[in-house]
Design a protein around this motif. Sequence first.
Motif, short mmCIF file in Angstrom:
data_model
loop_
_atom_site.label_atom_id
_atom_site.label_comp_id
_atom_site.label_asym_id
_atom_site.label_seq_id
_atom_site.Cartn_x
_atom_site.Cartn_y
_atom_site.Cartn_z
N UNK A 145 35.52 19.34 -3.21
CA UNK A 145 34.47 18.88 -2.09
C UNK A 145 34.99 19.25 -0.88
N UNK A 146 34.62 20.19 -0.10
CA UNK A 146 35.03 20.56 1.37
C UNK A 146 34.72 19.39 2.22
N UNK A 147 35.51 19.00 2.93
CA UNK A 147 35.43 17.99 4.15
C UNK A 147 34.61 18.62 5.06
N UNK A 148 34.70 19.95 5.59
CA UNK A 148 33.99 20.78 6.62
C UNK A 148 33.93 22.08 6.30
N UNK A 149 32.85 22.68 6.19
CA UNK A 149 32.52 24.05 6.23
C UNK A 149 32.48 24.66 7.64
N UNK A 150 33.60 25.62 7.85
CA UNK A 150 33.37 26.13 9.51
C UNK A 150 32.73 27.34 9.44
N UNK A 151 32.51 28.03 8.33
CA UNK A 151 31.71 29.42 8.59
C UNK A 151 31.67 29.98 7.16
N UNK A 152 30.88 31.36 7.18
CA UNK A 152 30.81 32.11 6.17
C UNK A 152 30.71 33.54 6.48
N UNK A 153 31.91 34.30 6.37
CA UNK A 153 32.18 35.53 6.98
C UNK A 153 31.54 36.58 6.11
N UNK A 154 30.58 37.43 6.58
CA UNK A 154 30.05 38.36 5.62
C UNK A 154 30.33 39.76 6.55
N UNK A 155 31.04 40.43 5.69
CA UNK A 155 31.27 41.87 6.20
C UNK A 155 31.04 43.06 5.23
N UNK A 156 30.91 44.16 5.51
CA UNK A 156 30.67 45.28 4.42
C UNK A 156 31.87 45.41 3.41
N UNK A 157 31.17 45.59 2.34
CA UNK A 157 32.27 45.58 1.13
C UNK A 157 32.86 47.03 1.54
N UNK A 187 27.84 49.81 -9.32
CA UNK A 187 27.79 50.00 -7.98
C UNK A 187 28.72 48.69 -7.26
N UNK A 188 29.37 49.14 -6.26
CA UNK A 188 29.99 47.94 -5.39
C UNK A 188 28.89 47.32 -4.64
N UNK A 189 29.02 46.01 -4.34
CA UNK A 189 27.76 45.14 -3.59
C UNK A 189 28.09 45.79 -1.95
N UNK A 190 26.96 45.53 -1.52
CA UNK A 190 26.68 46.08 -0.02
C UNK A 190 27.81 45.05 0.95
N UNK A 191 27.77 43.81 0.64
CA UNK A 191 28.55 43.00 1.59
C UNK A 191 29.57 42.25 0.79
N UNK A 192 30.69 41.58 1.33
CA UNK A 192 31.52 40.73 0.67
C UNK A 192 31.57 39.61 1.73
N UNK A 193 31.89 38.21 0.98
CA UNK A 193 31.61 37.10 1.96
C UNK A 193 32.95 36.06 1.64
N UNK A 194 33.27 35.46 2.65
CA UNK A 194 34.47 34.50 2.77
C UNK A 194 34.05 33.23 3.13
#
Length: 279
Positions: A145-157, A187-194
Motif C-alpha cells: 500500500x503506497x502512502x503517497x503516489x507522487x506521479x506516473x511518468x509516461x515516456x515513449x517506449x 510489437x513494442x508498446x507505444x509508451x512505457x510508464x513508471x
Amino acid sequence: MFGQPPDTPTAKPAGDQAVTLQVLVTVKAAPNPSEKYGETVCVAGLSLDPNRQGWIRLYPINFRELGPDASFAKYDVVSVEAVPARQDSRQESWRPRMPTLKVGKHLTKWSHRRPWIDPAISSQTTMCRLVRGATMNTQSLALIRPKRITGLRIVPHQGWSKAQQAKIDTYVGQLDLFGNEDRTPLHAPRFAGTYHYECEESDCSGHKQGFIDWEFVAFQLLRLRGMNDEEAAQRLEQRFLHEVCSPDRDVAFYVGNLAAHPRTFSVLGVYWPPRSIKR
C-alpha cells in the motif's frame, strides 16, 4: 481467506513431480518476446491451497495459444498442474502445464475480491523492507500500500533490446520456415510508464518502479488510436493515475522483482477497490 501470506515464501518441493495449483489470478504482466512462442506472459496470484499459502508465479504462458476454454482474466480462479521452476530461484515461481489448465469462477465485484485480497496487505511489509531484505530466496511478490503516489511518468517506449529483438527474429524465422505467415511478431508498446511513490516506511525516500501491467499495454492498443503522442500520454496518465489511483480508491500495488536482480521491483498491477467500502 487465509490471512496474510507468509513473509518467507513456502519452499518449492524437492522433486520435479507436478502438483495441482489453485490460484486466484491477480496479475497479468505485459507480454515479452520469446523465440519459441513469439510472446510469453508472467501471471501471478494468491494460492487458494491452505497447505501452500502465499503468492504463486506462473511462467511461461502464451495467451495466443490458449483456446477459448483456457483463456482467463485477472480475478479468475484457475487450476493447473505445474512443476517447480528450477531455472528460477524465486520460491514462488512455477512452470505450468498449460493443457491441464481449467478456469473456474470469476470474482466480478470488488466486494467479492476483498475478503481474499485485503488480508494480503500488511503495513509490516513495506517496499523499503522488501528491497532491503531481498535475496534470491526471500519474498519476490507482494501487495504494497503506497502512502503517497507522487506521479506516473509516461515516456515513449524505447523499443525492444537487442536480446529481445533477437528472440523475435528467431521466432519470425520459424514462422517463415513452417509457413505460418498469419502469425505476427510482438510489437513494442507505444509508451512505457513508471510509478513514483512513497511506501509506509517512516523514512521512505521514494520509489520509482516500472509499470508492466497487461492492462497498461492493452489500453494503449484499444483506446489511444488516432491520438498524437501528447494526447495519448495525457489519456494514459488520466486513466492510471487520476482514475485508478484517485483519492476515492483504496490503492495498493502488486509488485514483483527480477530473478537476476532481486532488489529491482516493478509494479505489476494496481488493486483499486472503492474507498467507500471500509478496510
